[in-house]
Design a protein around this motif. Structure first.
Motif, PDB file in Angstrom:
ATOM      1  N   ALA A   1       0.768  -1.232   0.023  1.00  0.00           N
ATOM      2  CA  ALA A   1       0.108   0.093  -0.122  1.00  0.00           C
ATOM      3  C   ALA A   1       1.087   1.333   0.053  1.00  0.00           C
TER       4      ALA A   1
ATOM      5  N   GLY B   1       1.366   2.710  -3.715  1.00  0.00           N
ATOM      6  CA  GLY B   1       0.642   3.865  -3.633  1.00  0.00           C
ATOM      7  C   GLY B   1       1.384   4.979  -4.010  1.00  0.00           C
TER       8      GLY B   1
ATOM      9  N   GLU C   1      -2.520  -7.285  -1.275  1.00  0.00           N
ATOM     10  CA  GLU C   1      -2.127  -6.505  -0.110  1.00  0.00           C
ATOM     11  C   GLU C   1      -2.455  -7.520   1.147  1.00  0.00           C
TER      12      GLU C   1
ATOM     13  N   ARG D   1      -7.478  -3.009   2.000  1.00  0.00           N
ATOM     14  CA  ARG D   1      -6.179  -2.479   1.615  1.00  0.00           C
ATOM     15  C   ARG D   1      -5.995  -2.610   0.279  1.00  0.00           C
TER      16      ARG D   1
ATOM     17  N   GLU E   1      -8.257  -2.997  -2.033  1.00  0.00           N
ATOM     18  CA  GLU E   1      -9.538  -1.939  -2.644  1.00  0.00           C
ATOM     19  C   GLU E   1      -8.843  -0.598  -2.707  1.00  0.00           C
ATOM     20  N   GLN E   2      -8.362  -0.321  -1.604  1.00  0.00           N
ATOM     21  CA  GLN E   2      -7.577   1.169  -1.510  1.00  0.00           C
ATOM     22  C   GLN E   2      -6.603   1.254  -2.421  1.00  0.00           C
TER      23      GLN E   2
ATOM     24  N   THR F   1      -8.219   1.451  -5.853  1.00  0.00           N
ATOM     25  CA  THR F   1      -8.921   2.922  -6.248  1.00  0.00           C
ATOM     26  C   THR F   1      -7.779   3.805  -6.439  1.00  0.00           C
ATOM     27  N   ALA F   2      -6.659   3.737  -5.884  1.00  0.00           N
ATOM     28  CA  ALA F   2      -5.569   4.595  -6.089  1.00  0.00           C
ATOM     29  C   ALA F   2      -5.105   4.534  -7.397  1.00  0.00           C
TER      30      ALA F   2
END
Length: 340
Positions: free
Chosen positions: A83, A87, A103, A108, A110-111, A114-115
Protein backbone atom coordinates in the motif's frame (compact mmCIF):
# COMPACT_ATOMS: atom_id res chain seq x y z
CA UNK A 1 3.23 6.09 -22.96
CA UNK A 2 1.77 5.68 -26.41
CA UNK A 3 3.67 3.95 -29.15
CA UNK A 4 4.40 0.25 -29.10
CA UNK A 5 7.97 0.65 -30.31
CA UNK A 6 9.46 2.50 -27.33
CA UNK A 7 11.13 0.60 -24.53
CA UNK A 8 9.59 1.44 -21.19
CA UNK A 9 11.71 2.54 -18.27
CA UNK A 10 11.22 0.14 -15.38
CA UNK A 11 12.09 0.26 -11.70
CA UNK A 12 12.22 -2.66 -9.27
CA UNK A 13 11.54 -2.13 -5.58
CA UNK A 14 12.18 -5.11 -3.32
CA UNK A 15 15.12 -7.43 -4.01
CA UNK A 16 14.29 -10.50 -1.95
CA UNK A 17 13.89 -14.02 -3.39
CA UNK A 18 10.73 -12.99 -5.29
CA UNK A 19 12.83 -10.61 -7.41
CA UNK A 20 14.82 -13.44 -9.02
CA UNK A 21 12.26 -14.64 -11.62
CA UNK A 22 11.19 -11.05 -12.33
CA UNK A 23 14.77 -10.04 -13.02
CA UNK A 24 15.39 -13.04 -15.27
CA UNK A 25 12.20 -12.19 -17.16
CA UNK A 26 13.29 -8.58 -17.62
CA UNK A 27 16.61 -9.75 -19.03
CA UNK A 28 14.62 -11.67 -21.63
CA UNK A 29 12.47 -8.60 -22.33
CA UNK A 30 15.25 -6.07 -22.89
CA UNK A 31 13.78 -5.17 -26.27
CA UNK A 32 10.63 -3.99 -24.46
CA UNK A 33 11.91 -2.56 -21.17
CA UNK A 34 15.02 -1.01 -19.67
CA UNK A 35 15.60 -1.45 -15.95
CA UNK A 36 16.62 2.00 -14.71
CA UNK A 37 16.94 1.10 -11.02
CA UNK A 38 16.63 -1.97 -8.80
CA UNK A 39 16.11 -0.85 -5.22
CA UNK A 40 16.21 -2.28 -1.72
CA UNK A 41 16.36 -0.46 1.58
CA UNK A 42 18.93 -3.07 2.65
CA UNK A 43 22.45 -2.51 1.33
CA UNK A 44 23.40 -6.17 1.68
CA UNK A 45 20.38 -7.33 -0.31
CA UNK A 46 21.11 -4.75 -3.04
CA UNK A 47 24.73 -5.89 -3.19
CA UNK A 48 23.78 -9.57 -3.55
CA UNK A 49 21.26 -8.73 -6.28
CA UNK A 50 23.91 -6.76 -8.19
CA UNK A 51 26.15 -9.84 -8.17
CA UNK A 52 23.49 -11.77 -10.09
CA UNK A 53 21.99 -9.18 -12.43
CA UNK A 54 23.45 -6.32 -14.53
CA UNK A 55 20.99 -3.69 -13.31
CA UNK A 56 21.89 -0.45 -11.47
CA UNK A 57 21.08 -0.87 -7.76
CA UNK A 58 20.16 1.75 -5.20
CA UNK A 59 18.92 1.95 -1.61
CA UNK A 60 17.01 5.22 -2.06
CA UNK A 61 13.38 4.38 -2.91
CA UNK A 62 12.56 8.06 -3.45
CA UNK A 63 15.03 8.14 -6.35
CA UNK A 64 13.16 5.30 -8.06
CA UNK A 65 9.70 6.73 -7.42
CA UNK A 66 10.61 10.21 -8.62
CA UNK A 67 12.87 9.32 -11.58
CA UNK A 68 11.16 10.70 -14.73
CA UNK A 69 12.77 8.00 -16.87
CA UNK A 70 10.73 5.32 -15.12
CA UNK A 71 7.31 4.51 -16.58
CA UNK A 72 6.46 1.45 -14.50
CA UNK A 73 7.57 -0.07 -11.20
CA UNK A 74 7.61 -3.69 -10.10
CA UNK A 75 6.84 -3.67 -6.37
CA UNK A 76 8.25 -6.93 -4.99
CA UNK A 77 8.21 -6.14 -1.29
CA UNK A 78 6.33 -8.19 1.33
CA UNK A 79 2.56 -7.55 1.18
CA UNK A 80 2.58 -5.24 4.21
CA UNK A 81 4.53 -2.64 2.21
CA UNK A 82 2.44 -2.73 -0.98
CA UNK A 83 0.00 0.00 0.00
CA UNK A 84 2.74 2.44 0.93
CA UNK A 85 5.23 1.73 -1.86
CA UNK A 86 2.80 1.02 -4.70
CA UNK A 87 0.59 3.88 -3.58
CA UNK A 88 3.50 6.31 -3.76
CA UNK A 89 4.48 5.01 -7.21
CA UNK A 90 0.93 5.46 -8.50
CA UNK A 91 0.74 8.97 -7.07
CA UNK A 92 3.99 9.76 -8.90
CA UNK A 93 2.39 8.70 -12.18
CA UNK A 94 3.97 5.25 -12.50
CA UNK A 95 2.21 2.09 -13.60
CA UNK A 96 2.64 -0.66 -11.00
CA UNK A 97 2.94 -4.44 -11.04
CA UNK A 98 2.90 -5.90 -7.51
CA UNK A 99 3.97 -9.34 -6.36
CA UNK A 100 1.13 -11.48 -5.02
CA UNK A 101 -0.96 -11.05 -2.96
CA UNK A 102 -2.39 -7.65 -3.75
CA UNK A 103 -2.17 -6.52 -0.12
CA UNK A 104 -2.53 -7.79 3.47
CA UNK A 105 -6.33 -7.57 3.32
CA UNK A 106 -9.01 -7.12 0.72
CA UNK A 107 -9.87 -3.73 2.25
CA UNK A 108 -6.30 -2.50 1.80
CA UNK A 109 -6.22 -4.03 -1.67
CA UNK A 110 -9.36 -2.12 -2.58
CA UNK A 111 -7.66 1.11 -1.55
CA UNK A 112 -4.78 0.30 -3.89
CA UNK A 113 -7.17 -0.45 -6.77
CA UNK A 114 -8.90 2.86 -6.12
CA UNK A 115 -5.57 4.69 -6.05
CA UNK A 116 -4.66 3.26 -9.46
CA UNK A 117 -8.02 4.24 -10.89
CA UNK A 118 -7.76 7.79 -9.56
CA UNK A 119 -4.19 8.11 -10.86
CA UNK A 120 -5.16 6.81 -14.29
CA UNK A 121 -2.39 4.21 -14.11
CA UNK A 122 -2.41 0.45 -14.67
CA UNK A 123 -2.17 -1.91 -11.69
CA UNK A 124 -1.20 -5.53 -12.29
CA UNK A 125 -0.56 -8.45 -9.94
CA UNK A 126 1.92 -11.29 -10.39
CA UNK A 127 -0.32 -14.36 -10.37
CA UNK A 128 1.68 -16.17 -13.00
CA UNK A 129 -0.03 -19.57 -12.87
CA UNK A 130 -2.66 -18.15 -15.22
CA UNK A 131 0.00 -17.84 -17.93
CA UNK A 132 1.32 -21.39 -17.84
CA UNK A 133 0.66 -23.15 -21.16
CA UNK A 134 -1.48 -25.81 -19.47
CA UNK A 135 -3.58 -23.15 -17.76
CA UNK A 136 -4.07 -21.24 -21.01
CA UNK A 137 -5.12 -24.41 -22.82
CA UNK A 138 -7.55 -25.37 -20.06
CA UNK A 139 -9.12 -21.92 -20.25
CA UNK A 140 -9.60 -22.41 -23.99
CA UNK A 141 -11.28 -25.78 -23.45
CA UNK A 142 -13.68 -24.31 -20.90
CA UNK A 143 -14.41 -21.31 -23.12
CA UNK A 144 -15.20 -23.62 -26.02
CA UNK A 145 -17.34 -25.91 -23.81
CA UNK A 146 -15.13 -28.87 -24.79
CA UNK A 147 -15.69 -30.57 -21.42
CA UNK A 148 -19.42 -29.89 -21.41
CA UNK A 149 -21.31 -28.69 -18.35
CA UNK A 150 -19.04 -28.82 -15.32
CA UNK A 151 -20.48 -31.19 -12.71
CA UNK A 152 -17.78 -30.96 -10.03
CA UNK A 153 -14.22 -29.76 -9.44
CA UNK A 154 -11.35 -30.15 -7.01
CA UNK A 155 -8.41 -27.91 -6.15
CA UNK A 156 -5.56 -29.30 -4.04
CA UNK A 157 -2.29 -27.72 -2.92
CA UNK A 158 -0.19 -30.30 -0.99
CA UNK A 159 2.94 -28.20 -0.49
CA UNK A 160 5.72 -28.31 2.08
CA UNK A 161 7.62 -25.63 3.93
CA UNK A 162 10.07 -26.62 6.70
CA UNK A 163 10.02 -24.87 10.06
CA UNK A 164 13.16 -22.97 9.06
CA UNK A 165 11.04 -21.15 6.47
CA UNK A 166 8.68 -19.86 9.17
CA UNK A 167 11.57 -19.06 11.51
CA UNK A 168 12.57 -16.20 9.23
CA UNK A 169 11.37 -12.84 10.64
CA UNK A 170 7.76 -12.14 9.69
CA UNK A 171 7.12 -15.38 7.81
CA UNK A 172 3.62 -16.68 8.39
CA UNK A 173 2.51 -13.63 10.38
CA UNK A 174 -0.49 -11.41 9.90
CA UNK A 175 1.62 -8.26 10.18
CA UNK A 176 3.98 -9.12 7.31
CA UNK A 177 2.14 -11.65 5.10
CA UNK A 178 -1.54 -11.11 5.95
CA UNK A 179 -2.15 -14.86 6.24
CA UNK A 180 -0.75 -18.36 5.92
CA UNK A 181 -0.96 -21.04 3.27
CA UNK A 182 -4.06 -19.72 1.54
CA UNK A 183 -2.87 -16.17 0.91
CA UNK A 184 0.88 -16.78 0.64
CA UNK A 185 1.26 -20.10 -1.20
CA UNK A 186 -2.10 -21.41 -2.47
CA UNK A 187 -3.19 -17.98 -3.70
CA UNK A 188 -1.80 -18.83 -7.16
CA UNK A 189 -3.88 -21.99 -7.54
CA UNK A 190 -6.97 -20.51 -5.88
CA UNK A 191 -6.75 -17.52 -8.23
CA UNK A 192 -6.44 -19.75 -11.29
CA UNK A 193 -9.31 -21.97 -10.12
CA UNK A 194 -11.59 -18.98 -9.44
CA UNK A 195 -10.74 -17.34 -12.76
CA UNK A 196 -11.51 -20.56 -14.65
CA UNK A 197 -14.72 -21.67 -12.96
CA UNK A 198 -15.98 -18.92 -10.67
CA UNK A 199 -16.94 -19.48 -7.04
CA UNK A 200 -20.42 -18.42 -5.95
CA UNK A 201 -20.47 -19.68 -2.36
CA UNK A 202 -18.27 -20.98 0.46
CA UNK A 203 -20.46 -23.69 2.00
CA UNK A 204 -18.11 -24.75 4.82
CA UNK A 205 -14.43 -24.53 5.74
CA UNK A 206 -11.83 -25.82 8.19
CA UNK A 207 -8.82 -23.68 9.09
CA UNK A 208 -6.05 -24.76 11.44
CA UNK A 209 -2.33 -24.81 12.20
CA UNK A 210 -0.92 -28.32 12.32
CA UNK A 211 1.62 -29.69 14.75
CA UNK A 212 4.27 -29.63 12.02
CA UNK A 213 4.74 -25.87 12.30
CA UNK A 214 5.16 -23.24 15.00
CA UNK A 215 3.62 -20.20 13.32
CA UNK A 216 0.93 -17.56 13.82
CA UNK A 217 -1.21 -18.21 10.74
CA UNK A 218 -2.77 -21.33 9.22
CA UNK A 219 -0.89 -24.08 7.39
CA UNK A 220 -3.98 -26.16 6.53
CA UNK A 221 -7.31 -25.19 4.95
CA UNK A 222 -10.12 -27.26 3.48
CA UNK A 223 -13.42 -25.99 2.10
CA UNK A 224 -16.61 -26.98 0.34
CA UNK A 225 -17.45 -24.54 -2.45
CA UNK A 226 -20.10 -23.83 -5.05
CA UNK A 227 -18.87 -22.97 -8.50
CA UNK A 228 -20.21 -20.19 -10.63
CA UNK A 229 -22.72 -22.60 -12.22
CA UNK A 230 -23.76 -24.00 -8.83
CA UNK A 231 -21.81 -27.27 -9.10
CA UNK A 232 -19.95 -28.54 -6.00
CA UNK A 233 -16.21 -28.19 -5.52
CA UNK A 234 -13.70 -29.02 -2.80
CA UNK A 235 -10.51 -27.22 -1.81
CA UNK A 236 -7.57 -28.44 0.25
CA UNK A 237 -4.34 -26.51 0.80
CA UNK A 238 -1.40 -27.02 3.14
CA UNK A 239 2.31 -26.38 3.60
CA UNK A 240 2.57 -29.39 5.94
CA UNK A 241 2.82 -32.22 3.38
CA UNK A 242 6.50 -33.22 3.12
CA UNK A 243 8.27 -33.23 0.77
CA UNK A 244 5.59 -31.33 -1.20
CA UNK A 245 3.65 -32.30 -4.29
CA UNK A 246 2.51 -30.24 -7.30
CA UNK A 247 -0.75 -28.37 -6.95
CA UNK A 248 -3.73 -29.88 -8.75
CA UNK A 249 -6.96 -28.68 -10.37
CA UNK A 250 -9.39 -31.36 -11.55
CA UNK A 251 -12.60 -30.73 -13.45
CA UNK A 252 -15.38 -33.22 -14.19
CA UNK A 253 -17.57 -32.29 -17.14
CA UNK A 254 -20.34 -34.08 -19.00
CA UNK A 255 -18.11 -34.64 -22.05
CA UNK A 256 -14.83 -35.32 -20.27
CA UNK A 257 -12.40 -34.54 -17.48
CA UNK A 258 -9.33 -32.34 -17.12
CA UNK A 259 -6.45 -32.62 -14.64
CA UNK A 260 -3.96 -29.78 -14.32
CA UNK A 261 -1.13 -31.08 -12.12
CA UNK A 262 1.53 -28.43 -11.65
CA UNK A 263 1.89 -27.26 -15.24
CA UNK A 264 0.88 -30.54 -16.91
CA UNK A 265 -2.61 -30.73 -18.40
CA UNK A 266 -4.26 -34.07 -19.15
CA UNK A 267 -7.68 -34.14 -20.80
CA UNK A 268 -9.76 -37.29 -21.30
CA UNK A 269 -13.10 -37.36 -23.10
CA UNK A 270 -15.92 -39.88 -22.69
CA UNK A 271 -15.44 -40.95 -26.32
CA UNK A 272 -11.93 -42.19 -25.50
CA UNK A 273 -9.94 -39.33 -27.06
CA UNK A 274 -7.81 -36.85 -25.17
CA UNK A 275 -4.68 -34.74 -25.05
CA UNK A 276 -1.68 -34.14 -22.81
CA UNK A 277 0.30 -30.90 -22.53
CA UNK A 278 3.49 -31.47 -20.52
CA UNK A 279 4.72 -29.11 -17.80
CA UNK A 280 7.53 -26.68 -18.41
CA UNK A 281 9.20 -27.46 -15.06
CA UNK A 282 8.73 -27.80 -11.28
CA UNK A 283 6.40 -25.56 -9.29
CA UNK A 284 8.17 -24.64 -6.06
CA UNK A 285 6.00 -27.00 -4.03
CA UNK A 286 8.79 -28.13 -1.69
CA UNK A 287 11.44 -26.65 0.57
CA UNK A 288 13.18 -24.87 -2.35
CA UNK A 289 10.62 -22.10 -2.81
CA UNK A 290 12.23 -20.75 -6.00
CA UNK A 291 12.35 -24.11 -7.79
CA UNK A 292 10.38 -23.15 -10.90
CA UNK A 293 11.08 -21.64 -14.34
CA UNK A 294 10.46 -17.96 -15.01
CA UNK A 295 8.55 -18.40 -18.28
CA UNK A 296 5.16 -17.53 -16.80
CA UNK A 297 6.62 -14.49 -15.03
CA UNK A 298 7.96 -13.32 -18.39
CA UNK A 299 4.52 -13.71 -19.96
CA UNK A 300 2.82 -11.72 -17.18
CA UNK A 301 5.40 -8.92 -17.38
CA UNK A 302 5.20 -8.80 -21.18
CA UNK A 303 1.42 -8.44 -20.99
CA UNK A 304 1.77 -5.76 -18.30
CA UNK A 305 4.24 -3.76 -20.40
CA UNK A 306 1.89 -4.00 -23.39
CA UNK A 307 -1.00 -2.84 -21.19
CA UNK A 308 1.00 0.22 -20.14
CA UNK A 309 1.73 1.10 -23.76
CA UNK A 310 -1.81 0.44 -24.98
CA UNK A 311 -3.53 2.11 -22.02
CA UNK A 312 -5.60 -0.97 -21.17
CA UNK A 313 -5.94 -3.10 -18.02
CA UNK A 314 -3.42 -5.94 -17.81
CA UNK A 315 -4.72 -9.51 -18.08
CA UNK A 316 -4.29 -9.88 -14.31
CA UNK A 317 -5.48 -6.55 -12.99
CA UNK A 318 -5.60 -5.35 -9.42
CA UNK A 319 -9.38 -5.53 -9.51
CA UNK A 320 -9.30 -9.14 -10.71
CA UNK A 321 -6.78 -10.13 -8.04
CA UNK A 322 -8.99 -8.42 -5.47
CA UNK A 323 -11.78 -10.90 -6.27
CA UNK A 324 -9.43 -13.77 -5.39
CA UNK A 325 -8.40 -12.09 -2.15
CA UNK A 326 -12.03 -11.61 -1.17
CA UNK A 327 -12.68 -15.32 -1.78
CA UNK A 328 -9.69 -16.27 0.38
CA UNK A 329 -10.91 -14.04 3.20
CA UNK A 330 -14.38 -15.57 2.98
CA UNK A 331 -12.95 -19.10 3.22
CA UNK A 332 -10.87 -18.15 6.26
CA UNK A 333 -13.78 -16.37 7.89
CA UNK A 334 -16.07 -19.36 7.34
CA UNK A 335 -13.43 -21.67 8.79
CA UNK A 336 -12.97 -19.57 11.90
CA UNK A 337 -16.68 -18.75 12.31
CA UNK A 338 -18.99 -21.36 10.70
CA UNK A 339 -22.00 -19.03 11.18
CA UNK A 340 -20.43 -16.25 9.09
Amino acid sequence: MSGTGRRLGVGIIGLGPAAQPHARALLDLQDQAEVIWAASRTEERARRFAEDFPFPVITDLDEVINDPRIDAVLVLTPPAAHAEVAGRCLAAGKHVLVEKPLELTAARGEQLVTAAREAGRQLGVMLQHRFRPGSLRLRELLRDDALGEVEAAWVTVPWWRPQSYYDEPGRGTMARDGGGVLLTQAVHTVDLFRSLLGVSEVVAAEVRTTGLHDMETEDYVSALLRLGNGAPATLSATTAFPPGRPERIEIMGRRGSASLVGGTLEVRYVDGTGEVLAAEGPTGSGANIMDFPHDAHRAVIADFLAACREDRPPAISGEDALATQRLIELILLRGLDPTA
